[in-house]
Design a protein around this motif. Sequence first.
Motif, PDB file in Angstrom:
ATOM      1  N   TYR A   8       0.855  -1.184   0.000  1.00  0.00           N
ATOM      2  CA  TYR A   8       0.000   0.000   0.000  1.00  0.00           C
ATOM      3  C   TYR A   8       0.888   1.229   0.000  1.00  0.00           C
ATOM      4  CZ  TYR A   8      -3.890  -3.069   1.071  1.00  0.00           C
ATOM      5  OH  TYR A   8      -4.833  -4.059   1.010  1.00  0.00           O
ATOM      6  N   VAL A   9       0.676   2.114  -0.977  1.00  0.00           N
ATOM      7  CA  VAL A   9       1.521   3.295  -1.128  1.00  0.00           C
ATOM      8  C   VAL A   9       0.693   4.554  -0.913  1.00  0.00           C
ATOM      9  CG1 VAL A   9       3.068   4.561  -2.668  1.00  0.00           C
ATOM     10  CG2 VAL A   9       2.949   2.054  -2.797  1.00  0.00           C
ATOM     11  N   ASP A  10       1.113   5.363   0.041  1.00  0.00           N
ATOM     12  CA  ASP A  10       0.555   6.693   0.261  1.00  0.00           C
ATOM     13  C   ASP A  10       1.148   7.537  -0.869  1.00  0.00           C
ATOM     14  OD1 ASP A  10      -0.464   9.050   1.293  1.00  0.00           O
ATOM     15  OD2 ASP A  10       0.775   9.030   3.102  1.00  0.00           O
ATOM     16  N   ALA A  11       0.411   7.642  -1.980  1.00  0.00           N
ATOM     17  CA  ALA A  11       1.019   7.983  -3.266  1.00  0.00           C
ATOM     18  C   ALA A  11       1.070   9.461  -3.636  1.00  0.00           C
ATOM     19  CB  ALA A  11       0.297   7.223  -4.378  1.00  0.00           C
ATOM     20  N   ASP A  12       0.335  10.333  -2.977  1.00  0.00           N
ATOM     21  CA  ASP A  12       0.275  11.716  -3.449  1.00  0.00           C
ATOM     22  C   ASP A  12       1.645  12.366  -3.605  1.00  0.00           C
ATOM     23  OD1 ASP A  12      -2.423  12.305  -4.072  1.00  0.00           O
ATOM     24  OD2 ASP A  12      -2.882  12.257  -1.938  1.00  0.00           O
ATOM     25  N   ALA A  13       2.502  12.260  -2.629  1.00  0.00           N
ATOM     26  CA  ALA A  13       3.822  12.906  -2.712  1.00  0.00           C
ATOM     27  C   ALA A  13       4.948  11.883  -2.651  1.00  0.00           C
ATOM     28  CB  ALA A  13       3.973  13.919  -1.575  1.00  0.00           C
ATOM     29  N   CYS A  14       4.656  10.653  -3.006  1.00  0.00           N
ATOM     30  CA  CYS A  14       5.650   9.580  -2.904  1.00  0.00           C
ATOM     31  C   CYS A  14       6.679   9.669  -4.037  1.00  0.00           C
ATOM     32  CB  CYS A  14       4.956   8.233  -2.939  1.00  0.00           C
ATOM     33  SG  CYS A  14       6.102   6.849  -2.818  1.00  0.00           S
ATOM     34  N   PRO A  15       7.967   9.816  -3.703  1.00  0.00           N
ATOM     35  CA  PRO A  15       8.987   9.928  -4.751  1.00  0.00           C
ATOM     36  C   PRO A  15       9.508   8.583  -5.261  1.00  0.00           C
ATOM     37  CG  PRO A  15       9.996  10.269  -2.620  1.00  0.00           C
ATOM     38  CD  PRO A  15       8.524  10.074  -2.371  1.00  0.00           C
ATOM     39  N   VAL A  16       8.997   7.466  -4.734  1.00  0.00           N
ATOM     40  CA  VAL A  16       9.557   6.156  -5.095  1.00  0.00           C
ATOM     41  C   VAL A  16       8.520   5.223  -5.722  1.00  0.00           C
ATOM     42  CG1 VAL A  16      11.506   6.211  -3.477  1.00  0.00           C
ATOM     43  CG2 VAL A  16       9.262   5.383  -2.694  1.00  0.00           C
ATOM     44  N   LYS A  17       7.544   5.783  -6.422  1.00  0.00           N
ATOM     45  CA  LYS A  17       6.520   4.945  -7.049  1.00  0.00           C
ATOM     46  C   LYS A  17       7.139   3.980  -8.078  1.00  0.00           C
ATOM     47  CE  LYS A  17       3.610   8.653  -7.725  1.00  0.00           C
ATOM     48  NZ  LYS A  17       4.066   9.626  -6.763  1.00  0.00           N
ATOM     49  N   GLY A  70       1.128  -8.098   7.984  1.00  0.00           N
ATOM     50  CA  GLY A  70       1.954  -8.778   6.993  1.00  0.00           C
ATOM     51  C   GLY A  70       2.052  -8.044   5.673  1.00  0.00           C
ATOM     52  N   ASP A  71       1.153  -7.086   5.423  1.00  0.00           N
ATOM     53  CA  ASP A  71       1.249  -6.269   4.217  1.00  0.00           C
ATOM     54  C   ASP A  71       2.363  -5.246   4.415  1.00  0.00           C
ATOM     55  OD1 ASP A  71      -0.861  -7.533   2.880  1.00  0.00           O
ATOM     56  OD2 ASP A  71      -2.359  -6.103   3.605  1.00  0.00           O
ATOM     57  N   ILE A  72       2.608  -4.451   3.387  1.00  0.00           N
ATOM     58  CA  ILE A  72       3.660  -3.435   3.438  1.00  0.00           C
ATOM     59  C   ILE A  72       3.039  -2.074   3.174  1.00  0.00           C
ATOM     60  CG2 ILE A  72       5.779  -2.603   2.318  1.00  0.00           C
ATOM     61  CD1 ILE A  72       6.376  -5.585   1.752  1.00  0.00           C
ATOM     62  N   GLY A  73       3.415  -1.106   3.984  1.00  0.00           N
ATOM     63  CA  GLY A  73       2.974   0.271   3.788  1.00  0.00           C
ATOM     64  C   GLY A  73       4.170   1.142   3.459  1.00  0.00           C
TER      65      GLY A  73
END
Length: 155
Positions: A8-17, A70-73
């Motif tokens: 799960y990616v907090d994607a709005d300002a994520c520089p590593v998509k 167990g998921d990844i954030g």
Amino acid sequence: MTDEPTIYVDADACPVKAEVLKVAERLQVPVVFVSNGGLRPSRDPMVRHVVVPGTADAADDWIAEHGQAGDIGITADIPLASRLVEKGLHVLGPTGRPFTPETIGMAVAMRNLKQDLRESGEIKGYNPGFTGADRSAFLQALDRTLRRALREKRG
């Protein structure tokens, strides 16, 4: 809980998509990018985009609600990281910094201290620039974390 972790990616300002996609594709795990909008959809069936309302914590709330132990954030947001760690997710910041039950308390305390110092004018609100070394550290940390999550979920 499924036998495959989801990222799960907090994607709005994520520089590593792009780095998330690279590692997830190699290890064949699903990715969910959660944002307030503006992301280009992917044709990859392993990649899902969730657009939430533009309220302040809508993406955080969605990730915290749907992520399972167990998921990844992936997030730079310390309060969200704390919520995910509490639920049993593996959590990484975009520089590869792991947030764990052992480290999240100090991360929250430092965030609160810096916020207080910014509000009082003692420090400026500038974050350090994101570097190539940060990107490399994130790739290594995500690969390590995802492999561990896969072992744990598969038993």
